[in-house]
Design a protein around this motif. Sequence first.
Motif, PDB file in Angstrom:
ATOM      1  N   ALA A 110      34.732  46.556  36.326  1.00 32.60           N
ATOM      2  CA  ALA A 110      34.982  45.348  35.529  1.00 32.60           C
ATOM      3  C   ALA A 110      34.011  45.307  34.360  1.00 32.60           C
ATOM      4  O   ALA A 110      32.839  45.658  34.508  1.00 32.60           O
ATOM      5  CB  ALA A 110      34.813  44.095  36.383  1.00 32.60           C
ATOM      6  N   ILE A 111      34.490  44.852  33.203  1.00 34.57           N
ATOM      7  CA  ILE A 111      33.636  44.760  32.016  1.00 34.57           C
ATOM      8  C   ILE A 111      32.625  43.615  32.133  1.00 34.57           C
ATOM      9  O   ILE A 111      31.590  43.624  31.490  1.00 34.57           O
ATOM     10  CB  ILE A 111      34.493  44.602  30.736  1.00 34.57           C
ATOM     11  CG1 ILE A 111      33.644  44.758  29.468  1.00 34.57           C
ATOM     12  CG2 ILE A 111      35.222  43.260  30.738  1.00 34.57           C
ATOM     13  CD1 ILE A 111      32.974  46.093  29.323  1.00 34.57           C
ATOM     14  N   GLY A 112      32.928  42.622  32.981  1.00 32.82           N
ATOM     15  CA  GLY A 112      32.025  41.491  33.141  1.00 32.82           C
ATOM     16  C   GLY A 112      32.417  40.621  34.307  1.00 32.82           C
ATOM     17  O   GLY A 112      33.411  40.892  34.993  1.00 32.82           O
ATOM     18  N   PRO A 113      31.650  39.562  34.575  1.00 31.62           N
ATOM     19  CA  PRO A 113      31.877  38.732  35.766  1.00 31.62           C
ATOM     20  C   PRO A 113      33.224  37.999  35.785  1.00 31.62           C
ATOM     21  O   PRO A 113      33.809  37.817  36.848  1.00 31.62           O
ATOM     22  CB  PRO A 113      30.708  37.742  35.744  1.00 31.62           C
ATOM     23  CG  PRO A 113      30.144  37.797  34.358  1.00 31.62           C
ATOM     24  CD  PRO A 113      30.438  39.158  33.842  1.00 31.62           C
ATOM     25  N   THR A 114      33.726  37.597  34.623  1.00 32.44           N
ATOM     26  CA  THR A 114      35.010  36.894  34.581  1.00 32.44           C
ATOM     27  C   THR A 114      36.137  37.806  35.038  1.00 32.44           C
ATOM     28  O   THR A 114      36.988  37.426  35.849  1.00 32.44           O
ATOM     29  CB  THR A 114      35.303  36.399  33.143  1.00 32.44           C
ATOM     30  OG1 THR A 114      34.205  35.622  32.691  1.00 32.44           O
ATOM     31  CG2 THR A 114      36.558  35.563  33.109  1.00 32.44           C
ATOM     32  N   THR A 115      36.132  39.032  34.518  1.00 34.27           N
ATOM     33  CA  THR A 115      37.144  40.028  34.912  1.00 34.27           C
ATOM     34  C   THR A 115      36.962  40.412  36.375  1.00 34.27           C
ATOM     35  O   THR A 115      37.937  40.548  37.121  1.00 34.27           O
ATOM     36  CB  THR A 115      37.048  41.263  33.996  1.00 34.27           C
ATOM     37  OG1 THR A 115      37.245  40.848  32.642  1.00 34.27           O
ATOM     38  CG2 THR A 115      38.093  42.295  34.358  1.00 34.27           C
ATOM     39  N   ARG A 116      35.717  40.580  36.795  1.00 34.83           N
ATOM     40  CA  ARG A 116      35.435  40.903  38.212  1.00 34.83           C
ATOM     41  C   ARG A 116      36.021  39.838  39.144  1.00 34.83           C
ATOM     42  O   ARG A 116      36.641  40.159  40.164  1.00 34.83           O
ATOM     43  CB  ARG A 116      33.926  40.996  38.416  1.00 34.83           C
ATOM     44  CG  ARG A 116      33.505  41.270  39.871  1.00 34.83           C
ATOM     45  CD  ARG A 116      32.028  40.984  40.059  1.00 34.83           C
ATOM     46  NE  ARG A 116      31.735  39.578  39.838  1.00 34.83           N
ATOM     47  CZ  ARG A 116      30.574  39.125  39.342  1.00 34.83           C
ATOM     48  NH1 ARG A 116      29.605  39.954  39.018  1.00 34.83           N
ATOM     49  NH2 ARG A 116      30.396  37.825  39.172  1.00 34.83           N
ATOM     50  N   ASP A 117      35.837  38.573  38.783  1.00 27.49           N
ATOM     51  CA  ASP A 117      36.350  37.490  39.627  1.00 27.49           C
ATOM     52  C   ASP A 117      37.877  37.506  39.683  1.00 27.49           C
ATOM     53  O   ASP A 117      38.470  37.218  40.730  1.00 27.49           O
ATOM     54  CB  ASP A 117      35.867  36.137  39.094  1.00 27.49           C
ATOM     55  CG  ASP A 117      34.354  35.957  39.255  1.00 27.49           C
ATOM     56  OD1 ASP A 117      33.736  36.771  39.981  1.00 27.49           O
ATOM     57  OD2 ASP A 117      33.802  35.029  38.643  1.00 27.49           O
ATOM     58  N   ALA A 118      38.518  37.848  38.552  1.00 28.10           N
ATOM     59  CA  ALA A 118      39.975  37.930  38.517  1.00 28.10           C
ATOM     60  C   ALA A 118      40.471  39.070  39.409  1.00 28.10           C
ATOM     61  O   ALA A 118      41.494  38.939  40.110  1.00 28.10           O
ATOM     62  CB  ALA A 118      40.465  38.134  37.085  1.00 28.10           C
ATOM     63  N   MET A 119      39.743  40.186  39.417  1.00 29.40           N
ATOM     64  CA  MET A 119      40.097  41.329  40.266  1.00 29.40           C
ATOM     65  C   MET A 119      39.948  40.957  41.740  1.00 29.40           C
ATOM     66  O   MET A 119      40.819  41.226  42.559  1.00 29.40           O
ATOM     67  CB  MET A 119      39.211  42.525  39.924  1.00 29.40           C
ATOM     68  CG  MET A 119      39.469  43.071  38.521  1.00 29.40           C
ATOM     69  SD  MET A 119      38.130  44.126  37.894  1.00 29.40           S
ATOM     70  CE  MET A 119      38.316  45.589  38.931  1.00 29.40           C
ATOM     71  N   ALA A 120      38.824  40.317  42.063  1.00 29.61           N
ATOM     72  CA  ALA A 120      38.564  39.919  43.449  1.00 29.61           C
ATOM     73  C   ALA A 120      39.607  38.918  43.941  1.00 29.61           C
ATOM     74  O   ALA A 120      40.032  38.959  45.102  1.00 29.61           O
ATOM     75  CB  ALA A 120      37.159  39.328  43.565  1.00 29.61           C
ATOM     76  N   ALA A 121      40.043  38.031  43.039  1.00 25.66           N
ATOM     77  CA  ALA A 121      41.047  37.027  43.408  1.00 25.66           C
ATOM     78  C   ALA A 121      42.377  37.675  43.786  1.00 25.66           C
ATOM     79  O   ALA A 121      43.168  37.103  44.547  1.00 25.66           O
ATOM     80  CB  ALA A 121      41.252  36.043  42.252  1.00 25.66           C
ATOM     81  N   GLU A 122      42.619  38.888  43.246  1.00 25.42           N
ATOM     82  CA  GLU A 122      43.843  39.630  43.581  1.00 25.42           C
ATOM     83  C   GLU A 122      43.640  40.524  44.809  1.00 25.42           C
ATOM     84  O   GLU A 122      44.523  41.300  45.169  1.00 25.42           O
ATOM     85  CB  GLU A 122      44.276  40.492  42.387  1.00 25.42           C
ATOM     86  CG  GLU A 122      44.720  39.702  41.171  1.00 25.42           C
ATOM     87  CD  GLU A 122      46.030  38.979  41.371  1.00 25.42           C
ATOM     88  OE1 GLU A 122      46.801  39.370  42.282  1.00 25.42           O
ATOM     89  OE2 GLU A 122      46.299  38.004  40.651  1.00 25.42           O
ATOM     90  N   GLY A 123      42.476  40.420  45.427  1.00 26.81           N
ATOM     91  CA  GLY A 123      42.196  41.222  46.616  1.00 26.81           C
ATOM     92  C   GLY A 123      41.785  42.649  46.310  1.00 26.81           C
ATOM     93  O   GLY A 123      41.829  43.528  47.168  1.00 26.81           O
ATOM     94  N   LEU A 124      41.365  42.889  45.060  1.00 28.62           N
ATOM     95  CA  LEU A 124      40.994  44.242  44.654  1.00 28.62           C
ATOM     96  C   LEU A 124      39.499  44.442  44.838  1.00 28.62           C
ATOM     97  O   LEU A 124      38.697  43.630  44.369  1.00 28.62           O
ATOM     98  CB  LEU A 124      41.369  44.443  43.177  1.00 28.62           C
ATOM     99  CG  LEU A 124      41.361  45.873  42.635  1.00 28.62           C
ATOM    100  CD1 LEU A 124      42.414  46.712  43.333  1.00 28.62           C
ATOM    101  CD2 LEU A 124      41.612  45.864  41.130  1.00 28.62           C
ATOM    102  N   GLY A 125      39.124  45.518  45.519  1.00 29.34           N
ATOM    103  CA  GLY A 125      37.704  45.821  45.690  1.00 29.34           C
ATOM    104  C   GLY A 125      37.101  46.274  44.377  1.00 29.34           C
ATOM    105  O   GLY A 125      37.628  47.179  43.731  1.00 29.34           O
ATOM    106  N   VAL A 126      36.008  45.659  43.956  1.00 29.89           N
ATOM    107  CA  VAL A 126      35.369  46.005  42.681  1.00 29.89           C
ATOM    108  C   VAL A 126      34.151  46.876  42.971  1.00 29.89           C
ATOM    109  O   VAL A 126      33.189  46.436  43.608  1.00 29.89           O
ATOM    110  CB  VAL A 126      34.943  44.729  41.909  1.00 29.89           C
ATOM    111  CG1 VAL A 126      34.350  45.105  40.555  1.00 29.89           C
ATOM    112  CG2 VAL A 126      36.133  43.785  41.735  1.00 29.89           C
ATOM    113  N   SER A 127      34.202  48.122  42.498  1.00 36.27           N
ATOM    114  CA  SER A 127      33.109  49.058  42.770  1.00 36.27           C
ATOM    115  C   SER A 127      31.896  48.794  41.900  1.00 36.27           C
ATOM    116  O   SER A 127      30.762  49.043  42.304  1.00 36.27           O
ATOM    117  CB  SER A 127      33.585  50.498  42.552  1.00 36.27           C
ATOM    118  OG  SER A 127      34.607  50.821  43.474  1.00 36.27           O
ATOM    119  N   CYS A 128      32.125  48.309  40.671  1.00 33.08           N
ATOM    120  CA  CYS A 128      30.992  48.056  39.778  1.00 33.08           C
ATOM    121  C   CYS A 128      31.382  47.102  38.652  1.00 33.08           C
ATOM    122  O   CYS A 128      32.563  46.983  38.311  1.00 33.08           O
ATOM    123  CB  CYS A 128      30.453  49.368  39.184  1.00 33.08           C
ATOM    124  SG  CYS A 128      31.647  50.262  38.167  1.00 33.08           S
TER     125      CYS A 128
END
Length: 269
Positions: A224-242
């Motif tokens: 993820a480029i930043g925390p906002t995008t990371r949160d959107a990924m997590a909300a879709e159930g996607l594991g964020v590696s970094c």
Amino acid sequence: MHVLLLKEPRDEESGPDPYVKELASYGHKATLIPVLSFKFVSLNTLSDKLFQADYYGGLIFTSPRAVEAVVKSLEADERKEEWDQSMRDKWNTKSIYVVGKATAALVKSLGLKTLGEDTGTAEILSRVIIEREDKKMSPLLFPCGSLKREVLPTALRDNGVPLETMTVYQTAEHPDLKKNLKNYFTEQGTPASIAFFSPSGVRFCLEVIQRLSGKQLMQIKFAAIGPTTRDAMAAEGLGVSCTAEKPTGEHLAAAIAKALQEPSTGHSA
């Protein structure tokens, strides 16, 4: 290793894309696929507001696209000469807030002095603005996109900082996105890492990526480029590696390179 960057290429005139260049320095081959398309709107109205500097307390830019709208609005009304001769100096007596170095660079090309380019997120920028601004001031003008988040406007209003938002571009899915993703997976296979650059990118791409990668989805390191995008990924159930420490090519490449050295733990889809 192959890395897929879900963002549009940088303008050729400004040299190689910094994200591709930084990843290459770690030995990774990055490919860019544009996710979004943009349509500029209300440029005449924006131009009028830019020539009413006395009414405003300053400007806020949270995306390069909003600055492009300003550039286009000045071209459309043939007001660039007037801007250069007088209006730019008027704005430079006020606060010009920006998020990120890419946006700051564009704002500086208009001859404006910037504040906040190291903030990285609209949330952090809003705190800087609240600390600096007087509640009795004139409103800050905030040209923005149709999909802007409400974090900054809400924070400023809750703290009594006057704000005038104006939609100057509309965001939609890039017309060739699905075709380009399919071609990439067909020709290159499943990448080792995929980087998202916006919540709308997650929304437009994730289902297609899940379908194209199939069982190999679990092996992909998602960035993820930043925390906002990371949160959107997590909300879709996607594991964020970094997540990039700052939204720059240097920081994202470092985060991805580190994640690719670690063993896969798998992701929920």
